[in-house]
Motif scaffolding. Structure first.
Motif, PDB file in Angstrom:
ATOM      1  N   TRP A 198       0.933  -1.104  -0.037  1.00  0.00           N
ATOM      2  CA  TRP A 198      -0.085  -0.133  -0.012  1.00  0.00           C
ATOM      3  C   TRP A 198       0.808   1.241  -0.019  1.00  0.00           C
ATOM      4  CZ3 TRP A 198      -0.665   3.996   3.637  1.00  0.00           C
ATOM      5  CH2 TRP A 198      -1.638   4.819   3.519  1.00  0.00           C
ATOM      6  N   LEU A 199       0.510   2.196  -1.000  1.00  0.00           N
ATOM      7  CA  LEU A 199       1.397   3.537  -1.005  1.00  0.00           C
ATOM      8  C   LEU A 199       0.106   4.485  -0.687  1.00  0.00           C
ATOM      9  CD1 LEU A 199       2.285   1.810  -3.590  1.00  0.00           C
ATOM     10  CD2 LEU A 199       3.948   3.396  -3.717  1.00  0.00           C
ATOM     11  N   GLY A 200       0.524   5.528   0.137  1.00  0.00           N
ATOM     12  CA  GLY A 200      -0.270   6.500   0.648  1.00  0.00           C
ATOM     13  C   GLY A 200      -0.384   7.350  -0.584  1.00  0.00           C
ATOM     14  N   ASP A 201       0.272   7.738  -1.262  1.00  0.00           N
ATOM     15  CA  ASP A 201       0.336   8.624  -2.319  1.00  0.00           C
ATOM     16  C   ASP A 201       1.515   8.144  -3.297  1.00  0.00           C
ATOM     17  OD1 ASP A 201       2.828  10.525  -1.859  1.00  0.00           O
ATOM     18  OD2 ASP A 201       1.525  10.603  -0.028  1.00  0.00           O
ATOM     19  N   LEU A 202       1.144   8.575  -4.537  1.00  0.00           N
ATOM     20  CA  LEU A 202       2.226   8.310  -5.789  1.00  0.00           C
ATOM     21  C   LEU A 202       2.128   9.327  -6.914  1.00  0.00           C
ATOM     22  CD1 LEU A 202       4.138   6.105  -6.924  1.00  0.00           C
ATOM     23  CD2 LEU A 202       1.907   5.211  -8.157  1.00  0.00           C
ATOM     24  N   VAL A 203       3.269   9.782  -7.135  1.00  0.00           N
ATOM     25  CA  VAL A 203       3.440  11.042  -7.876  1.00  0.00           C
ATOM     26  C   VAL A 203       4.197  10.708  -9.203  1.00  0.00           C
ATOM     27  CG1 VAL A 203       3.948  13.465  -8.405  1.00  0.00           C
ATOM     28  CG2 VAL A 203       3.035  12.785  -6.252  1.00  0.00           C
ATOM     29  N   LEU A 204       3.831  10.882 -10.526  1.00  0.00           N
ATOM     30  CA  LEU A 204       4.383  10.765 -11.768  1.00  0.00           C
ATOM     31  C   LEU A 204       4.525  12.094 -12.628  1.00  0.00           C
ATOM     32  CD1 LEU A 204       5.774   8.712 -13.810  1.00  0.00           C
ATOM     33  CD2 LEU A 204       3.333   8.262 -14.491  1.00  0.00           C
ATOM     34  N   ASP A 205       5.550  12.327 -12.786  1.00  0.00           N
ATOM     35  CA  ASP A 205       5.899  13.624 -13.916  1.00  0.00           C
ATOM     36  C   ASP A 205       6.539  12.760 -15.116  1.00  0.00           C
ATOM     37  OD1 ASP A 205       4.780  15.823 -12.491  1.00  0.00           O
ATOM     38  OD2 ASP A 205       6.345  15.361 -11.226  1.00  0.00           O
ATOM     39  N   ALA A 206       5.947  13.122 -16.290  1.00  0.00           N
ATOM     40  CA  ALA A 206       6.359  12.997 -17.766  1.00  0.00           C
ATOM     41  C   ALA A 206       6.466  13.946 -18.664  1.00  0.00           C
ATOM     42  CB  ALA A 206       5.640  11.499 -18.008  1.00  0.00           C
ATOM     43  N   GLY A 207       7.425  14.235 -19.245  1.00  0.00           N
ATOM     44  CA  GLY A 207       7.455  15.428 -20.217  1.00  0.00           C
ATOM     45  C   GLY A 207       6.694  15.081 -21.337  1.00  0.00           C
ATOM     46  N   THR A 208       6.617  13.635 -21.872  1.00  0.00           N
ATOM     47  CA  THR A 208       5.722  13.135 -22.984  1.00  0.00           C
ATOM     48  C   THR A 208       5.123  11.798 -22.817  1.00  0.00           C
ATOM     49  OG1 THR A 208       7.265  14.490 -24.620  1.00  0.00           O
ATOM     50  CG2 THR A 208       5.634  12.809 -25.412  1.00  0.00           C
ATOM     51  N   VAL A 209       4.047  11.618 -22.868  1.00  0.00           N
ATOM     52  CA  VAL A 209       3.414  10.446 -23.048  1.00  0.00           C
ATOM     53  C   VAL A 209       3.000  10.114 -24.450  1.00  0.00           C
ATOM     54  CG1 VAL A 209       1.544   8.800 -22.036  1.00  0.00           C
ATOM     55  CG2 VAL A 209       2.813  10.305 -20.767  1.00  0.00           C
ATOM     56  N   VAL A 210       3.320   9.009 -25.157  1.00  0.00           N
ATOM     57  CA  VAL A 210       3.019   8.694 -26.504  1.00  0.00           C
ATOM     58  C   VAL A 210       2.159   7.308 -26.526  1.00  0.00           C
ATOM     59  CG1 VAL A 210       3.634   8.261 -28.653  1.00  0.00           C
ATOM     60  CG2 VAL A 210       4.808   9.935 -27.462  1.00  0.00           C
ATOM     61  N   SER A 211       0.993   7.227 -27.011  1.00  0.00           N
ATOM     62  CA  SER A 211       0.071   6.096 -27.175  1.00  0.00           C
ATOM     63  C   SER A 211       0.012   6.060 -28.663  1.00  0.00           C
ATOM     64  CB  SER A 211      -1.095   5.866 -26.511  1.00  0.00           C
ATOM     65  OG  SER A 211      -1.918   7.233 -26.904  1.00  0.00           O
ATOM     66  N   ALA A 212      -0.612   4.770 -29.145  1.00  0.00           N
ATOM     67  CA  ALA A 212      -1.051   4.275 -30.566  1.00  0.00           C
ATOM     68  C   ALA A 212      -2.036   5.443 -31.071  1.00  0.00           C
ATOM     69  CB  ALA A 212      -1.729   3.175 -30.583  1.00  0.00           C
ATOM     70  N   GLY A 213      -2.728   6.399 -30.314  1.00  0.00           N
ATOM     71  CA  GLY A 213      -3.835   7.067 -30.708  1.00  0.00           C
ATOM     72  C   GLY A 213      -3.568   8.587 -30.458  1.00  0.00           C
ATOM     73  N   SER A 214      -2.619   8.992 -29.427  1.00  0.00           N
ATOM     74  CA  SER A 214      -2.478  10.302 -29.349  1.00  0.00           C
ATOM     75  C   SER A 214      -1.181  10.687 -28.603  1.00  0.00           C
ATOM     76  CB  SER A 214      -3.370  10.686 -27.959  1.00  0.00           C
ATOM     77  OG  SER A 214      -3.454  12.142 -27.683  1.00  0.00           O
TER      78      SER A 214
END
Length: 228
Positions: free
Chosen positions: A66-82
């Motif tokens: 269990w994690l009380g909170d989780l933070v993720l920062d990403a400059g770019t996120v690429v998927s097949a559609g966007s």
């Protein structure tokens, strides 16, 4: 004579000792708390911030974390559609285990670049910011056997979980009566209806604003599965 002086000195010494005892007692009273008070009212961490909630679920299994909170920062996120830029995700009450990674609450802020939306509209299209927080679509379309350059401007809103811009003004650069007649024909071609992709299922678009580099979107969701 000697007894009188000795008595005076003794009285003075006792007085000094008494004053010193009173001073020590006052100082101790000022810097200490009543017994049991510390246990009932713990002090806050440095900086005045409250200590994080450590209330892990009571039914947490041995193979889960269990994690009380989780933070993720990403400059770019690429998927097949966007493609998304400047992505920040904040998850709370996150459990990882055999069932995957699940956040009880998840908030995501991301920027949808203008060129992503322009490519979705197709053709020779440009999407850019306009005054008063609006957006402008400039597109070359074919109507009545001729190619015309259409400039449409409108307010960006959230409708049915999608990023939508319905033109409030459409200009094709000709006389007003001609622009008005053509606007009804080309309106659908310059209307933005974009569904943000590439993020976990369960997130719902709640707000969107126009920035210099794209549409800034805020999405939220409950019980969101971050990974299988």
């Amino acid at each position: 004579m000697r007894w009188t002086r000795a008595k005076d000195w003794l009285i003075g010494a006792l007085g000094m000792i008494l004053l010193l005892a009173v001073a020590v007692a006052v100082l101790w009273w000022g810097v200490s708390d009543p017994a049991g008070r510390a246990a009932s009212a713990p002090s806050s961490p440095a900086g005045g911030e409250q200590a994080p909630d450590t209330g892990a679920p009571a039914d947490l299994r041995d193979e889960e974390v269990w994690l009380g909170d989780l933070v993720l920062d990403a400059g770019t996120v690429v998927s097949a559609g966007s493609t998304l830029r400047d992505v920040r995700a904040v998850g709370q009450d996150v459990v990882t285990g055999p069932d995957g990674l699940v956040a009880a609450r998840l908030s995501v802020d991301a920027t949808v670049p203008f060129d992503v939306v322009a490519a979705e509209l197709g053709g020779v299209t440009e999407v850019r910011p306009a005054d008063d927080g609006q957006a402008t679509v400039v597109r070359t379309v074919e109507t009545l056997g001729r190619e015309v350059r259409v400039t449409a401007t409108g307010t960006v809103e959230v409708q049915a979980g999608r990023l939508v811009m319905e033109p409030r003004s459409i200009d094709i650069g000709g006389p007003d009566f001609l622009s008005g007649a053509t606007a009804a024909v080309v309106r659908n071609l310059v209307t933005i209806e974009h569904e943000i992709e590439g993020l976990p299922e369960g997130l719902v678009l709640e707000d969107v604003t126009v920035q210099d580099d794209g549409f800034r979107a805020n999405l939220r969701g409950d019980d969101v599965r971050l990974a299988p």
